[in-house]
Design an enzyme around this catalytic site. Structure first.
Site, PDB file in Angstrom:
ATOM      1  N   LYS A  26      68.388 -40.113  81.782  1.00 25.72           N
ATOM      2  CA  LYS A  26      67.378 -39.960  80.736  1.00 25.72           C
ATOM      3  C   LYS A  26      66.140 -39.258  81.292  1.00 25.72           C
ATOM      4  O   LYS A  26      65.577 -38.362  80.656  1.00 25.72           O
ATOM      5  CB  LYS A  26      67.015 -41.332  80.142  1.00 25.72           C
ATOM      6  N   GLN A  33      65.435 -50.315  79.187  1.00 24.51           N
ATOM      7  CA  GLN A  33      66.887 -50.219  79.375  1.00 24.51           C
ATOM      8  C   GLN A  33      67.535 -51.601  79.238  1.00 24.51           C
ATOM      9  O   GLN A  33      67.139 -52.549  79.901  1.00 24.51           O
ATOM     10  CB  GLN A  33      67.182 -49.620  80.766  1.00 24.51           C
ATOM     11  N   ASP A  58      64.082 -45.927  70.859  1.00 23.76           N
ATOM     12  CA  ASP A  58      65.471 -46.397  70.761  1.00 23.76           C
ATOM     13  C   ASP A  58      65.794 -46.841  69.329  1.00 23.76           C
ATOM     14  O   ASP A  58      66.952 -47.129  69.021  1.00 23.76           O
ATOM     15  CB  ASP A  58      65.695 -47.587  71.708  1.00 23.76           C
TER      16      ASP A  58
END
Ligand code: NAD
Length: 291
Positions: free
Chosen positions: A59, A103, A126
């Site tokens: 990422k 994460q 997200d």
């Protein structure tokens, strides 16, 4: 006739190229202006899980590729939930940060939902915050989870018609199945969500013009599930006994019948990261009012 292969890898490369130009342009116009910050993404990792470390590294690398700044934070596996939430609070207020990604999975002593709720909805790239989930469900503008967005982008960029088509989504997770079903519904597909208790699944899938498989079981979707010419989007990422990564769809036999299919790897995976970059830019524009 063999199916068209929908390459998420190629599509991602094109989108990222356009994004790079857009970010350069934003920076070029903004630099020197008071209070200007280039787009920035904060990536938080708790513990050093090897798989998470790979995802985080990919990422950050993707951010660098398009000119988005990335700020990495690694907390110790034993860090408390309060410590993590304090960090998120700081990042919520940080003007250099336009997107915050934590994460998952988090260590067992942390409550993932509480942590997700601590992220400001406008920086929730997200798309996991309940505010964004709720807005998606009522069809309002919001940040949408990256994998579902990637599935939709694959279909749209490939020029596949969605409106009026029958779509079966296999899987009902909050991360993939439910949001991708909502996106397909918003595109006017007639959507069925199938799951582990669904009966006569293959028969149901054979009615579908578009199948989106998000199950987590290697090769689960066989040719028996496929209407000739159907479009198949394979979200699954499964590590095979031979060490290779394979999808939820038995690619070799399904690609003989389907009209179009995404490969694994090289399908949904690269598009997921590209959509994270897109969400960061989207959040940046919303927060700063720049476009
Ligand atoms: P999950 O475990 O949360 O959900 C799996 C879903 O599959 C469940 O809703 C369950 O009801 C359904 N299911 C399980 N067994 C079934 C059966 N026998 N018949 C019908 N349905 C069944 O998983 P998830 O987070 O939604 O992820 C699904 C897959 O997608 C995994 O392989 C995951 O690694 C992958 N994934 C890929 C990306 C990407 O970027 N490509 C992103 C997220 C997840």
């Amino acid at each position: 006739m063999a199916a068209t292969i929908i390459s998420g890898k190629e599509m991602s490369a094109q989108i990222r190229e356009q994004m790079t130009a857009e970010v350069q342009d934003l920076i070029g116009r903004g630099q020197g202006n008071k209070g200007f910050y280039p787009p920035g993404l904060a990536v938080i990792q708790v513990g050093e899980d090897p798989a998470s470390s790979i995802y985080v590294r990919n990422k950050k690398r993707a951010c660098e590729q398009v000119g988005i700044l990335s700020f990495g934070y690694v907390l110790d596996e034993t860090a408390s939930q309060d410590e993590l939430i304090d960090l998120i609070d700081t990042l919520n207020k940080d003007p250099r940060v336009h997107g915050i990604l934590c994460q998952l999975p988090l260590p067992a002593h942390m409550d993932e939902f509480a942590v997700i709720c601590a992220i400001s909805p406008e920086k929730d790239v997200d798309g996991f915050h309940p505010v964004n989930k709720g807005l998606l469900s009522i069809g309002r503008e919001c940040l949408v989870s990256c994998t579902p967005l990637g599935c939709l982008a694959l279909l749209k960029n490939q020029g596949i018609e969605i409106a009026g088509k029958r779509c079966v989504v296999i899987g009902r997770s909050n991360i993939v199945g439910k949001p991708v079903a909502l996106l397909m519904l918003a595109e006017h597909a007639t959507v069925t969500i199938a799951h582990s208790r669904t009966q006569h699944l293959a028969e149901l899938c054979r009615e579908a013009d578009i199948i989106i498989a998000a199950i987590g079981r290697e090769g689960f979707v066989t040719k028996d599930f496929i209407k000739p010419g159907a479009v198949v989007i394979d979200v699954g990422i499964n590590r095979s006994a031979d060490g290779k990564v394979r999808g939820d769809v038995l690619f070799d036999e399904v690609s003989e019948i389907a009209g179009a299919i995404t490969p694994v790897p090289g399908g949904v995976g690269p598009m997921t990261i590209t959509m994270l970059l897109q969400n960061t830019l989207h959040a940046y524009k919303n927060i700063t009012g720049r476009s």
